[in-house]
Enzyme design. Structure first.
Site, PDB file in Angstrom:
ATOM      1  N   CYS A  21       0.803  -1.221   0.000  1.00  0.00           N
ATOM      2  CA  CYS A  21       0.000   0.000   0.000  1.00  0.00           C
ATOM      3  C   CYS A  21       0.841   1.279   0.000  1.00  0.00           C
ATOM      4  O   CYS A  21       0.296   2.381  -0.058  1.00  0.00           O
ATOM      5  CB  CYS A  21      -0.939  -0.013   1.193  1.00  0.00           C
ATOM      6  N   HIS A  29      -3.235   7.520   6.317  1.00  0.00           N
ATOM      7  CA  HIS A  29      -3.382   6.225   5.658  1.00  0.00           C
ATOM      8  C   HIS A  29      -4.799   5.718   5.918  1.00  0.00           C
ATOM      9  O   HIS A  29      -5.464   5.245   5.006  1.00  0.00           O
ATOM     10  CB  HIS A  29      -2.325   5.251   6.179  1.00  0.00           C
ATOM     11  N   GLU A  88      -1.880   4.450  13.788  1.00  0.00           N
ATOM     12  CA  GLU A  88      -1.561   5.719  13.124  1.00  0.00           C
ATOM     13  C   GLU A  88      -1.879   6.901  14.036  1.00  0.00           C
ATOM     14  O   GLU A  88      -1.135   7.881  14.091  1.00  0.00           O
ATOM     15  CB  GLU A  88      -2.320   5.846  11.804  1.00  0.00           C
ATOM     16  N   LYS A 106      -9.691   7.344   2.022  1.00  0.00           N
ATOM     17  CA  LYS A 106     -10.201   5.978   1.858  1.00  0.00           C
ATOM     18  C   LYS A 106     -11.635   5.826   2.346  1.00  0.00           C
ATOM     19  O   LYS A 106     -12.306   4.853   1.980  1.00  0.00           O
ATOM     20  CB  LYS A 106      -9.294   4.990   2.598  1.00  0.00           C
ATOM     21  N   HIS A 162      -9.793   1.451  -0.362  1.00  0.00           N
ATOM     22  CA  HIS A 162      -8.337   1.266  -0.286  1.00  0.00           C
ATOM     23  C   HIS A 162      -7.839   0.779  -1.641  1.00  0.00           C
ATOM     24  O   HIS A 162      -8.074  -0.369  -2.027  1.00  0.00           O
ATOM     25  CB  HIS A 162      -8.021   0.263   0.811  1.00  0.00           C
ATOM     26  N   PHE A 184       1.529  -3.560   3.874  1.00  0.00           N
ATOM     27  CA  PHE A 184       1.849  -4.893   4.367  1.00  0.00           C
ATOM     28  C   PHE A 184       3.338  -5.159   4.166  1.00  0.00           C
ATOM     29  O   PHE A 184       3.912  -4.805   3.148  1.00  0.00           O
ATOM     30  CB  PHE A 184       1.055  -5.953   3.592  1.00  0.00           C
TER      31      PHE A 184
END
Length: 413
Positions: free
Chosen positions: A163, A303, A314, A335, A340, A399
């Site tokens: 991502c 994010h 976060e 998002k 996403h 990831f």
């Protein structure tokens, strides 16, 4: 000598539309791009909704014969690139093509192509595998196609860091121009992983929201009732130039890229490190690179995935970096509306950040209804906020523990 790096063009193919105006109008009005999935069989899937690109006719952008030899993620990227180049006003006949490059990111690449060819292999045999299978599937084919279309002969490659892929692509492009190795870079990312295998894979790892009964409210970053992210698709492409190159051709300038930060969690294949050490260092490095103090940051494009662990971590990271300033910095998640987009997220989210600066308005985080005690910042809930933004950061965490932060500021000649 370091060169100033500016943004002169942007293009989007998104679940909210295919022009900057439509994209921004939808963002600022809190429109959800999530709906039930069309185009693939979903009756046996546990999750049957996503933020798809709709009303996209590939032959409006690419020759029909050529389009058949490309995966959807490349279709989206080529279309967004055409929009970004047109927006920038670049004239390829007046460029030093050796100093123009392309770096784009994709976390997964041609998954739809892979699925189709896998089916051919096991239902019809190896002779039915397309000779274009490999060049359709590989992530680096997208910058290859873009360079072929425009004749750009500078640096050309793809970044794959889940991502964070397109944020790494943008950051690397920034560095090439900053240190004088390029004049112009096409950068950003694309993704098209809303396939049966893609949905099933993310579902089985418990990453996706399961709100089939009400998909419009499924993506709810930082909300106490969040239960996973919503898959998205599309492309976000930017044109970066050195300031002197842009000024020489009298280009309009949206903003200046001023810093990047890259780190690794070195912790887990999917989960963020508790406390957010990787995210903390990523934001600090971007601000140090920008020569900026924490008190100068006006906005954070988070994010913000709508997953339990990411949003909490976060939040902790932002509080650790910004301390007493954290409660007063607006933080919102794109998002919540576009889902996403995996490796394409950073491109579309940086574009949203730049449009925020241009319009002096911060788009909301929608579907925020139940506060989470562990997520206690100003997430601009449900309604846009009027605010002048001179310095902003955009976070991307992937990831594998990949973290990237990009800092942008309003352009001052």
């Amino acid at each position: 000598m370091k060169h100033k790096v500016v943004i002169t063009g942007m293009g989007v193919i998104s679940p909210l539309g295919h022009t900057l105006d439509k994209y921004w109008e939808s963002l600022v009005n809190g429109v959800s791009g999530t709906d039930m999935i069309t185009g693939i069989e979903t009756s046996d899937l546990e999750v049957r909704f996503a933020a798809q690109v709709r009303d996209f006719n590939v032959t409006d952008w690419i020759d029909k014969k050529e389009a058949r030899r490309m995966d959807h993620f490349t279709h989206f990227a080529l279309a967004a690139t055409q929009l970004a180049v047109a927006d920038s006003g670049l004239n390829t006949e007046k460029l030093d093509l050796d100093r123009c490059g392309v770096i784009t990111g994709s976390g997964i690449g041609g998954m739809d192509t892979f699925e189709q060819q896998y089916y051919n292999l096991f239902s019809k045999g190896p002779k039915k595998i397309s000779p274009f299978f490999i060049p359709m599937m590989i992530s680096d084919i997208t910058p290859g196609h873009i360079s072929i279309k425009y004749g750009f002969r500078g640096a050309n490659y793809a970044t794959t860091s889940a991502c964070a892929s397109s944020s790494h692509a943008i950051g690397n492009s920034f560095r090439l121009i900053q240190f004088g190795e390029a004049d112009v870079m096409i950068t950003g990312g694309s993704e098209a992983a809303i396939t049966r295998m893609g949905i099933a894979g993310f579902t089985n790892m418990k990453a996706l929201s399961s709100r089939n009964d009400d998909p419009k409210i499924a993506s709810r970053p930082f909300d106490a009732d969040r239960d996973g992210f919503v898959m998205g698709e599309g492309a976000g492409i930017l044109v970066l130039e050195s300031e002197e190159h842009a000024l020489k051709r009298n280009a309009k300038i949206y903003a200046e890229v001023v810093g990047v930060g890259y780190t690794a969690d070195a912790y887990h294949i999917t989960a963020p490190v508790p406390g957010g050490n990787g995210a903390i260092r990523s934001m600090k490095l971007a601000l140090r690179d920008a020569g900026a103090d924490i008190s100068e940051v006006d906005y954070i494009n988070a994010h913000g995935t709508s997953t339990p662990h990411n949003d909490k971590t976060e939040t902790q990271a932002i509080k650790s970096v910004f301390g007493e300033f954290a409660p007063n910095i607006p933080v919102s998640s794109t998002k919540s509306m576009i889902g996403h987009l995996l490796g394409a997220s950073g491109g579309l989210e940086l574009i949203a950040t730049v449009l925020t600066m241009q319009n002096k308005k911060i788009h909301p985080t929608i579907n925020y209804s139940t506060p989470d005690p562990e997520c206690d910042l100003n997430y601009v809930p449900n309604k846009a906020l009027d605010k002048e933004v001179n310095l902003a950061i955009s976070n991307s965490f992937g990831f594998g523990g990949h973290n990237a932060t990009i800092a942008v500021k309003s352009y001052q000649p």
